[in-house]
Design an enzyme around this catalytic site. Sequence first.
Site: not given
Length: 254
Positions: A23, A104-105, A122, A133, A155, A158, A221, A239
Amino acid sequence: MTGTDVSTDQSPRRPLVALLTGAGISTDSGIPDYRGPNGLWRRDPEAEKLVTYDAYMGDPEIRRRSWRMRQESPAFRARPNAGHEAVARLERSGTPVRVITQNVDGLHQLAGVPARKVLELHGTVRAVVCTGCHTRSSMTEALDRVAAGEPDPACRVCGGILKSATVMFGQRLDPQVLGTALSVAKAADVFLAVGSTLQVQPAAALAGVAADHGARLIIVNAEPTPYDDRADEVIREPIGTALPRLLAGLTTGR
């Protein structure tokens, strides 16, 4: 992403640089972290339920709150920052690069790293999947439905429950993606852990796997991690300034 090639651009062989990103690499893009001192889980422990699989599947109100959270997510407004762009420059230089990300970005891909070289441990927030489905569709389309008045869109194929195409708490990582990540860690000559607390397993263990197989381990980090004593170098600088300088040094041999 279900697989990647760890050998396609290594003839004649050049050192393979692998990055495990967490992150912290995306905070400069306006996406808050989760476990840092000011992380989301510390500020609002209840928010964790919104991304916990059993709670999500069993409680329609949790799902409605989750969809509202997705509508407000900064991930869809975020743009790659200097850290993401530095990784993309390294890849364009011809250096063999593989990115293993806990995020996940999708910002590594937006910065220009080819999707085949990015392993999303992830999953991705940019797609949705049916829990019945398994049909995948666009997150943008789902959010348009929420905005149009469907608080918990089902969905279209289904009628099943939709969720983001991310790995929620209580779900297992995709074994194929994890297996490929392990292969990358074992093959890496240089392994950088960037913006990750290295506390979430099994992703965190990749740093140790890389070190055990002879990689030069570099940790970038802000806070200490459980793997600092295994690292060849630990960098506490921001960073956005440290990573571009570090990766530029890899291409010049400095």
